[in-house]
Write an enzyme that holds these catalytic residues in place. Sequence first.
Site, short mmCIF file in Angstrom:
data_model
loop_
_atom_site.label_atom_id
_atom_site.label_comp_id
_atom_site.label_asym_id
_atom_site.label_seq_id
_atom_site.Cartn_x
_atom_site.Cartn_y
_atom_site.Cartn_z
N HIS A 51 0.87 -1.18 0.00
CA HIS A 51 0.00 0.00 0.00
C HIS A 51 0.91 1.23 0.00
O HIS A 51 1.07 1.90 1.02
CB HIS A 51 -0.93 0.00 1.21
N TYR B 188 -7.18 7.91 -17.56
CA TYR B 188 -8.20 8.65 -16.84
C TYR B 188 -8.34 10.07 -17.37
O TYR B 188 -7.37 10.69 -17.77
CB TYR B 188 -7.84 8.73 -15.35
N GLU C 276 0.00 8.42 10.59
CA GLU C 276 -1.35 8.02 11.02
C GLU C 276 -2.01 9.11 11.86
O GLU C 276 -3.22 9.08 12.07
CB GLU C 276 -1.27 6.70 11.81
N ASP D 221 -4.85 2.40 1.87
CA ASP D 221 -5.25 1.79 3.14
C ASP D 221 -5.72 2.86 4.12
O ASP D 221 -6.68 2.66 4.87
CB ASP D 221 -4.11 0.95 3.73
#
Length: 401
Positions: free
Chosen positions: A104, A304, A381, A109
């Site tokens: 990841h 994209y 985090e 995540d």
Amino acid sequence: MPIPAADLLAAARADVDRTVDLRRRLHRTPEIGLHLPRTQATVLEELAGLPVEVATGTTTTSVVGVLRGARPGPTYLLRADLDALPVHEDTGLPFASEVPGAMHACGHDLHTAMLLGAARLLAERRDEIAGQVLLMLQPGEEGFHGARYMLEEGLLDAVPEAPVVGAFALHVFANQPSGVVSVRPGPMMAAADHWEVTVRGRGGHASMPHAAADPVPVAAEIVLALQSMVTRRAPVFDPAVVTVANLVAGSTDNVIPDSAYLQGTIRTLSPERRADVVASVRRVATHVAAAHDMQIDFVHRQGYPVTANDPAVADRVLAIAGELVGPERSVVAAEPLMGAEDFSYVLQRVPGAMAFLGACPPGADPASAAGNHSNLVVFDEGALPAGAALYAAMALDALVA
Ligand SMILES: [Zn+2]
């Protein structure tokens, strides 16, 4: 309505252990592409305890959740992506990838963990909500068009009686200051197109080029001519990037090969520029080869489209993020990123915005920290509660009268 910003952020902070735990479980077991059975199972487990109606994709392992408010109203879409990259993780983190060759490395995540954190915050506030929150959890963002498959499967009709009136997505970046939200009106990320050129020559002895048709100098001329084309054709305020990322010809020192192969990417920020540059790459390669009496094969694959933010929604993101994390940490992005994103397909159908959330780890310098897609990238985090609260706040802003 005024967003209960302080409450939301406090609730997201109180819930951070759960968000971090989910993020780390996802991080340990990354999956790549459109079929992510383990990731999907984890997401379904997390949703099982919530008042969310769940449906899964038929062509991919996507998950769609509908959280219904206490009163009728429109539907607001929140999106997270689920997939990892074919990168071998070298961070040494205690929760590093346990899957060789998968990581990841783009922070998806964190996106998934934040979106599920937001779902918990919103579930506690169902009584205040008039309408539905549509949770879009998509595989295959990294070049596999996962969002397009979900749209084709009827994502926007998940609540048939209530149209989707807005959409919001977040992307974390490890080399932006942690906790800083940035967004801009209009183009946020580029369109990406893939192209390939094969120069058709005629092989022969390297000592007698006149008896062969040497594609190598022609390929070299094409590389340089493409760069001249970009600088002379694209207005500086409607820019384009053409990169020749792969150039292959020949096998040894005494043989002229019969072909040379080039492939690369085109990045643009407007449909007009996109169409012009794609056509120009083909034209330049065709005619440079023709000048040397050679022909090319040309392949173009559309990637994209431009990720274009609705200006009014971008303004709301700035105001709401300002209330959540402070105005000094809610900023207008100075420029678009020339990377690409398949949330663009959603933004073609629904007014909305993608915002960036800085997640540079503590002690690292954003200017030199390992960036997204690196085998060494580490995300802070500490940014998770702000992201979860921002997702929830965007939905509440649209659905609370
Ligand atoms: Zn990404």
